[in-house]
Design a protein around this motif. Sequence first.
Motif, PDB file in Angstrom:
ATOM      1  N   UNK A  14      -3.636  19.974  -2.716  1.00 39.36           N
ATOM      2  CA  UNK A  14      -2.770  18.899  -2.220  1.00 39.36           C
ATOM      3  C   UNK A  14      -3.545  17.591  -2.086  1.00 39.36           C
ATOM      4  N   UNK A  15      -4.784  17.646  -1.613  1.00 41.78           N
ATOM      5  CA  UNK A  15      -5.615  16.441  -1.492  1.00 41.78           C
ATOM      6  C   UNK A  15      -5.919  15.876  -2.872  1.00 41.78           C
ATOM      7  N   UNK A  16      -6.257  16.762  -3.818  1.00 39.25           N
ATOM      8  CA  UNK A  16      -6.543  16.306  -5.175  1.00 39.25           C
ATOM      9  C   UNK A  16      -5.313  15.658  -5.804  1.00 39.25           C
ATOM     10  N   UNK A  17      -4.157  16.274  -5.627  1.00 32.77           N
ATOM     11  CA  UNK A  17      -2.931  15.738  -6.218  1.00 32.77           C
ATOM     12  C   UNK A  17      -2.576  14.382  -5.622  1.00 32.77           C
ATOM     13  N   UNK A  18      -2.784  14.229  -4.312  1.00 31.99           N
ATOM     14  CA  UNK A  18      -2.493  12.942  -3.685  1.00 31.99           C
ATOM     15  C   UNK A  18      -3.418  11.860  -4.224  1.00 31.99           C
ATOM     16  N   UNK A  19      -4.700  12.190  -4.396  1.00 35.71           N
ATOM     17  CA  UNK A  19      -5.633  11.220  -4.949  1.00 35.71           C
ATOM     18  C   UNK A  19      -5.200  10.761  -6.332  1.00 35.71           C
ATOM     19  N   UNK A  20      -4.793  11.700  -7.174  1.00 37.64           N
ATOM     20  CA  UNK A  20      -4.322  11.334  -8.514  1.00 37.64           C
ATOM     21  C   UNK A  20      -3.068  10.474  -8.426  1.00 37.64           C
ATOM     22  N   UNK A  21      -2.153  10.831  -7.519  1.00 37.81           N
ATOM     23  CA  UNK A  21      -0.910  10.087  -7.390  1.00 37.81           C
ATOM     24  C   UNK A  21      -1.117   8.669  -6.907  1.00 37.81           C
ATOM     25  N   UNK A  22      -2.020   8.485  -5.939  1.00 42.29           N
ATOM     26  CA  UNK A  22      -2.286   7.143  -5.419  1.00 42.29           C
ATOM     27  C   UNK A  22      -2.919   6.282  -6.495  1.00 42.29           C
ATOM     28  N   UNK A  23      -3.859   6.837  -7.227  1.00 41.14           N
ATOM     29  CA  UNK A  23      -4.515   6.062  -8.293  1.00 41.14           C
ATOM     30  C   UNK A  23      -3.502   5.664  -9.372  1.00 41.14           C
ATOM     31  N   UNK A  24      -2.618   6.587  -9.723  1.00 44.40           N
ATOM     32  CA  UNK A  24      -1.609   6.277 -10.740  1.00 44.40           C
ATOM     33  C   UNK A  24      -0.660   5.184 -10.257  1.00 44.40           C
ATOM     34  N   UNK A  25      -0.268   5.256  -8.977  1.00 42.07           N
ATOM     35  CA  UNK A  25       0.626   4.235  -8.423  1.00 42.07           C
ATOM     36  C   UNK A  25      -0.035   2.868  -8.431  1.00 42.07           C
ATOM     37  N   UNK A  26      -1.288   2.786  -8.001  1.00 41.35           N
ATOM     38  CA  UNK A  26      -1.977   1.498  -7.931  1.00 41.35           C
ATOM     39  C   UNK A  26      -2.232   0.931  -9.318  1.00 41.35           C
ATOM     40  N   UNK A  27      -2.483   1.798 -10.287  1.00 38.03           N
ATOM     41  CA  UNK A  27      -2.693   1.317 -11.651  1.00 38.03           C
ATOM     42  C   UNK A  27      -1.412   0.719 -12.220  1.00 38.03           C
ATOM     43  N   UNK A  28      -0.279   1.261 -11.812  1.00 35.09           N
ATOM     44  CA  UNK A  28       1.009   0.800 -12.336  1.00 35.09           C
ATOM     45  C   UNK A  28       1.555  -0.386 -11.546  1.00 35.09           C
ATOM     46  N   UNK A  29       1.509  -0.283 -10.207  1.00 31.87           N
ATOM     47  CA  UNK A  29       2.146  -1.300  -9.367  1.00 31.87           C
ATOM     48  C   UNK A  29       1.178  -2.347  -8.847  1.00 31.87           C
ATOM     49  N   UNK A  30      -0.124  -2.034  -8.818  1.00 32.24           N
ATOM     50  CA  UNK A  30      -1.088  -2.918  -8.184  1.00 32.24           C
ATOM     51  C   UNK A  30      -1.189  -2.616  -6.712  1.00 32.24           C
ATOM     52  N   UNK A  31      -2.193  -3.223  -6.062  1.00 37.84           N
ATOM     53  CA  UNK A  31      -2.369  -3.031  -4.638  1.00 37.84           C
ATOM     54  C   UNK A  31      -3.622  -2.249  -4.313  1.00 37.84           C
ATOM     55  N   UNK A  32      -3.675  -1.741  -3.083  1.00 36.63           N
ATOM     56  CA  UNK A  32      -4.862  -1.028  -2.620  1.00 36.63           C
ATOM     57  C   UNK A  32      -4.473  -0.022  -1.555  1.00 36.63           C
ATOM     58  N   UNK A  33      -5.350   0.961  -1.345  1.00 38.88           N
ATOM     59  CA  UNK A  33      -5.124   2.005  -0.346  1.00 38.88           C
ATOM     60  C   UNK A  33      -6.417   2.262   0.408  1.00 38.88           C
ATOM     61  N   UNK A  34      -6.316   2.439   1.712  1.00 39.97           N
ATOM     62  CA  UNK A  34      -7.474   2.721   2.565  1.00 39.97           C
ATOM     63  C   UNK A  34      -7.195   4.009   3.332  1.00 39.97           C
ATOM     64  N   UNK A  35      -8.101   4.981   3.194  1.00 42.26           N
ATOM     65  CA  UNK A  35      -7.960   6.266   3.875  1.00 42.26           C
ATOM     66  C   UNK A  35      -9.167   6.483   4.777  1.00 42.26           C
ATOM     67  N   UNK A  36      -8.899   6.829   6.026  1.00 39.20           N
ATOM     68  CA  UNK A  36      -9.945   7.124   7.009  1.00 39.20           C
ATOM     69  C   UNK A  36      -9.692   8.520   7.553  1.00 39.20           C
ATOM     70  N   UNK A  37     -10.721   9.363   7.506  1.00 41.26           N
ATOM     71  CA  UNK A  37     -10.536  10.741   7.967  1.00 41.26           C
ATOM     72  C   UNK A  37     -11.904  11.369   8.191  1.00 41.26           C
ATOM     73  N   UNK A  38     -11.909  12.531   8.837  1.00 38.34           N
ATOM     74  CA  UNK A  38     -13.184  13.214   9.010  1.00 38.34           C
ATOM     75  C   UNK A  38     -13.362  14.211   7.872  1.00 38.34           C
ATOM     76  N   UNK A  39     -14.599  14.303   7.396  1.00 41.05           N
ATOM     77  CA  UNK A  39     -14.840  15.180   6.267  1.00 41.05           C
ATOM     78  C   UNK A  39     -16.227  15.014   5.692  1.00 41.05           C
ATOM     79  N   UNK A  40     -16.359  15.342   4.418  1.00 45.92           N
ATOM     80  CA  UNK A  40     -17.657  15.378   3.745  1.00 45.92           C
ATOM     81  C   UNK A  40     -17.538  14.664   2.405  1.00 45.92           C
ATOM     82  N   UNK A  41     -18.672  14.306   1.828  1.00 44.63           N
ATOM     83  CA  UNK A  41     -18.658  13.537   0.580  1.00 44.63           C
ATOM     84  C   UNK A  41     -18.846  14.420  -0.645  1.00 44.63           C
ATOM     85  N   UNK A  42     -19.090  15.718  -0.446  1.00 46.91           N
ATOM     86  CA  UNK A  42     -19.271  16.635  -1.581  1.00 46.91           C
ATOM     87  C   UNK A  42     -18.862  18.042  -1.136  1.00 46.91           C
ATOM     88  N   UNK A  43     -18.577  18.930  -2.085  1.00 48.08           N
ATOM     89  CA  UNK A  43     -18.204  20.305  -1.705  1.00 48.08           C
ATOM     90  C   UNK A  43     -19.319  20.991  -0.933  1.00 48.08           C
TER      91      UNK A  43
END
Length: 206
Positions: free
Chosen positions: A74-103
């Motif tokens: 679900x996280x991977x799919x959302x990332x792909x969806x947001x990138x596709x939306x911004x490439x088509x419509x323009x704009x930007x997205x900011x996500x803040x959450x707790x987590x890690x930078x690699x598996x």
Amino acid sequence: FAPRWARGVDEIGADRPAIILANEFLDCLPIRQAVRAGDGWRERRIGPRGFEAGEPASVPLDGPVGAIFEWSPAVEALGRGVRALLAKAGGAALFVDYGRVRPELADTLQAVRGHAKESPLAHPGLADLTGHVDFSAFAFGAPVLGQGDFLRALGIEARAAALSRANPGEAGKIARQLARLTAPEGMGELFKVVALAQPGLAVPGF
């Protein structure tokens, strides 16, 4: 402009630039887990006696028996969806959450009910379930900063100093709040920040 609910990124119209702000949203998306059994990795399932090893799973890391690996389609799919939306419509997205930078190998699934942590299986459907976000699976190569670095790049230290000068009696409180947001032992490293944007758009702080 009339606000409306969208069930997913694909329901957001591409007729105008998008501005997306999300704080502690990714950690609420479903995660899957695999457990290292004696015969290899197996997807972790819920059975009559609680968590148990299920079907074989493909995991990119190795680990000892009992180790846990998490991933989130679900996280991977959302990332792909947001990138596709911004490439088509323009704009930007900011996500803040707790987590890690690699598996990593870790069991971060947790449940909170009545402001107290409990077993994820204690009260199904009545507790908030969360897990640490793998930002590498969401960002698709976009820079990921610790919250402390991001806030310092935006000038939080100068802002805190100005507030302290204007309110000397609150200086101690302001310093504690600054440390809580930016210090590595506070939220400064646990929380991560990622910005996705249309091609060619520079995002402040990154």
